[in-house]
Design a protein around this motif. Sequence first.
Motif, PDB file in Angstrom:
ATOM      1  N   ALA A  93      25.071 -37.441   5.177  1.00  0.00           N
ATOM      2  CA  ALA A  93      26.109 -36.883   4.308  1.00  0.00           C
ATOM      3  C   ALA A  93      26.571 -35.529   4.837  1.00  0.00           C
ATOM      4  CB  ALA A  93      25.591 -36.749   2.880  1.00  0.00           C
ATOM      5  N   ALA A  94      25.653 -34.742   5.400  1.00  0.00           N
ATOM      6  CA  ALA A  94      26.034 -33.465   6.001  1.00  0.00           C
ATOM      7  C   ALA A  94      26.901 -33.692   7.236  1.00  0.00           C
ATOM      8  CB  ALA A  94      24.783 -32.662   6.362  1.00  0.00           C
ATOM      9  N   ALA A  95      26.599 -34.743   7.983  1.00  0.00           N
ATOM     10  CA  ALA A  95      27.435 -35.093   9.138  1.00  0.00           C
ATOM     11  C   ALA A  95      28.833 -35.491   8.681  1.00  0.00           C
ATOM     12  CB  ALA A  95      26.782 -36.211   9.933  1.00  0.00           C
ATOM     13  N   ALA A  96      28.920 -36.192   7.547  1.00  0.00           N
ATOM     14  CA  ALA A  96      30.227 -36.566   7.002  1.00  0.00           C
ATOM     15  C   ALA A  96      31.021 -35.328   6.608  1.00  0.00           C
ATOM     16  CB  ALA A  96      30.047 -37.500   5.813  1.00  0.00           C
ATOM     17  N   ASP A  97      30.340 -34.303   6.111  1.00  0.00           N
ATOM     18  CA  ASP A  97      31.022 -33.040   5.784  1.00  0.00           C
ATOM     19  C   ASP A  97      31.576 -32.398   7.051  1.00  0.00           C
ATOM     20  OD1 ASP A  97      30.397 -33.336   3.101  1.00  0.00           O
ATOM     21  OD2 ASP A  97      28.611 -32.055   3.199  1.00  0.00           O
ATOM     22  N   ALA A  98      30.812 -32.482   8.138  1.00  0.00           N
ATOM     23  CA  ALA A  98      31.293 -31.931   9.408  1.00  0.00           C
ATOM     24  C   ALA A  98      32.523 -32.687   9.892  1.00  0.00           C
ATOM     25  CB  ALA A  98      30.179 -31.984  10.456  1.00  0.00           C
ATOM     26  N   LEU A  99      32.537 -33.993   9.699  1.00  0.00           N
ATOM     27  CA  LEU A  99      33.706 -34.793  10.067  1.00  0.00           C
ATOM     28  C   LEU A  99      34.909 -34.405   9.213  1.00  0.00           C
ATOM     29  CD1 LEU A  99      35.225 -37.062  11.476  1.00  0.00           C
ATOM     30  CD2 LEU A  99      34.071 -38.710   9.970  1.00  0.00           C
ATOM     31  N   ALA A 100      34.685 -34.162   7.934  1.00  0.00           N
ATOM     32  CA  ALA A 100      35.780 -33.750   7.049  1.00  0.00           C
ATOM     33  C   ALA A 100      36.398 -32.440   7.527  1.00  0.00           C
ATOM     34  CB  ALA A 100      35.271 -33.609   5.614  1.00  0.00           C
ATOM     35  N   GLU A 101      35.547 -31.486   7.932  1.00  0.00           N
ATOM     36  CA  GLU A 101      36.055 -30.211   8.438  1.00  0.00           C
ATOM     37  C   GLU A 101      36.821 -30.408   9.744  1.00  0.00           C
ATOM     38  OE1 GLU A 101      32.757 -27.580   8.805  1.00  0.00           O
ATOM     39  OE2 GLU A 101      32.275 -27.606   6.654  1.00  0.00           O
ATOM     40  N   ALA A 102      36.314 -31.279  10.611  1.00  0.00           N
ATOM     41  CA  ALA A 102      36.990 -31.536  11.881  1.00  0.00           C
ATOM     42  C   ALA A 102      38.337 -32.211  11.662  1.00  0.00           C
ATOM     43  CB  ALA A 102      36.100 -32.398  12.775  1.00  0.00           C
ATOM     44  N   ALA A 103      38.402 -33.121  10.693  1.00  0.00           N
ATOM     45  CA  ALA A 103      39.661 -33.805  10.396  1.00  0.00           C
ATOM     46  C   ALA A 103      40.697 -32.821   9.869  1.00  0.00           C
ATOM     47  CB  ALA A 103      39.415 -34.922   9.378  1.00  0.00           C
ATOM     48  N   GLU A 104      40.286 -31.942   8.963  1.00  0.00           N
ATOM     49  CA  GLU A 104      41.218 -30.954   8.413  1.00  0.00           C
ATOM     50  C   GLU A 104      41.706 -30.020   9.518  1.00  0.00           C
ATOM     51  OE1 GLU A 104      43.672 -29.172   5.758  1.00  0.00           O
ATOM     52  OE2 GLU A 104      42.499 -30.999   5.497  1.00  0.00           O
ATOM     53  N   ALA A 105      40.795 -29.611  10.401  1.00  0.00           N
ATOM     54  CA  ALA A 105      41.195 -28.732  11.499  1.00  0.00           C
ATOM     55  C   ALA A 105      42.175 -29.434  12.442  1.00  0.00           C
ATOM     56  CB  ALA A 105      39.949 -28.280  12.274  1.00  0.00           C
ATOM     57  N   ALA A 106      41.946 -30.721  12.714  1.00  0.00           N
ATOM     58  CA  ALA A 106      42.835 -31.470  13.606  1.00  0.00           C
ATOM     59  C   ALA A 106      44.224 -31.624  12.999  1.00  0.00           C
ATOM     60  CB  ALA A 106      42.230 -32.836  13.915  1.00  0.00           C
ATOM     61  N   LEU A 107      44.277 -31.875  11.688  1.00  0.00           N
ATOM     62  CA  LEU A 107      45.564 -32.024  11.029  1.00  0.00           C
ATOM     63  C   LEU A 107      46.335 -30.702  11.027  1.00  0.00           C
ATOM     64  CD1 LEU A 107      44.487 -34.238   7.982  1.00  0.00           C
ATOM     65  CD2 LEU A 107      45.798 -34.969   9.983  1.00  0.00           C
ATOM     66  N   GLU A 108      45.630 -29.614  10.775  1.00  0.00           N
ATOM     67  CA  GLU A 108      46.293 -28.308  10.773  1.00  0.00           C
ATOM     68  C   GLU A 108      46.741 -27.917  12.179  1.00  0.00           C
ATOM     69  OE1 GLU A 108      43.715 -25.484   8.986  1.00  0.00           O
ATOM     70  OE2 GLU A 108      43.865 -26.352   6.973  1.00  0.00           O
ATOM     71  N   ARG A 109      45.906 -28.223  13.174  1.00  0.00           N
ATOM     72  CA  ARG A 109      46.225 -27.841  14.561  1.00  0.00           C
ATOM     73  C   ARG A 109      47.424 -28.602  15.099  1.00  0.00           C
ATOM     74  NH1 ARG A 109      41.900 -29.416  16.520  1.00  0.00           N
ATOM     75  NH2 ARG A 109      42.544 -31.346  17.572  1.00  0.00           N
ATOM     76  N   THR A 110      47.515 -29.886  14.763  1.00  0.00           N
ATOM     77  CA  THR A 110      48.552 -30.746  15.354  1.00  0.00           C
ATOM     78  C   THR A 110      49.757 -30.960  14.448  1.00  0.00           C
ATOM     79  OG1 THR A 110      47.542 -32.772  14.486  1.00  0.00           O
ATOM     80  CG2 THR A 110      46.759 -31.971  16.637  1.00  0.00           C
ATOM     81  N   GLY A 111      49.599 -30.716  13.148  1.00  0.00           N
ATOM     82  CA  GLY A 111      50.685 -31.006  12.220  1.00  0.00           C
ATOM     83  C   GLY A 111      50.847 -32.483  11.939  1.00  0.00           C
ATOM     84  N   ALA A 112      49.888 -33.298  12.398  1.00  0.00           N
ATOM     85  CA  ALA A 112      49.956 -34.746  12.172  1.00  0.00           C
ATOM     86  C   ALA A 112      49.649 -35.072  10.712  1.00  0.00           C
ATOM     87  CB  ALA A 112      48.968 -35.466  13.090  1.00  0.00           C
TER      88      ALA A 112
END
Length: 269
Positions: A93-112
């Motif tokens: 579940a902690a790994a899933a939280d890390a994925l959530a943070e990475a997804a949000e960062a990717a969306l903000e970085r790329t505007g996708a």
Amino acid sequence: MLAGLSPARRRLVAALLALVAAAVLAGGAAWLLGRPAVGAGAPVAQERPGPVLLVPGYGGSTAALRPLADRLAALGRDTAVVEVPGNGTGDLAAAADALAEAAEAALERTGAGSVDVVGYSAGGVVARLWAADGGADVARRIVTLGSPHHGTALADLAGRLAPEQCADACRQLATGSPLLAELNAGDETPEGPAWVSIWTAQDQTVTPPESARLDGALELPVQSVCAQARVGHGELPRDPLVQAMVLEQLGAAPPAALGPDDCARLSSG
């Protein structure tokens, strides 16, 4: 400001302010970013590939996924390998939280508007945990590679013979663990993303290999494409055929079944 208004106008303004507050709470930051709020039910656009996040398996080695990440990057895809906490052996579940943070960062970085996720081994279970907790609203495709969706006898054995060496993730990947029982109790593939499960019949880590089957996903055993393919669990992310299968499913076209007629084409890459 309201003091100078008549009682009737004060009530009207108060009602309008309440409506605005409700709209802000419902939309939140997602509205400010121009994306649908989590749970809004808006379909994820399948024809516009966004960034790709690769989630490592038990042990957390990012090096295992680097060849696949490099091949995706060579096609112009924005690609990142997610670093999971606890060396990939801690609470999934902690790994899933890390994925959530990475997804949000990717969306903000790329505007996708969405991300694609490839989860290798336990990383596929992590991707499912993330999807079940709201990630399905921003995931276009989720591809799992040799993931023990229904547990693995290897974790069962470790829990029995060496419980002190069977870390949190090891216990969570045991057949019938509370985490997997809850994850599989409802819809194994929540609506939003297109789901694909790629696995090998020669897997000796995820045992039985059929544990990688995912109800509602496009099932792609490697040997259903190339019957003579010799691919073990550890080779899945770096095998050229498997990489080609992943790339095929992450393109702009909808995920599609593959078979023997595709073997030569995919193997040549």
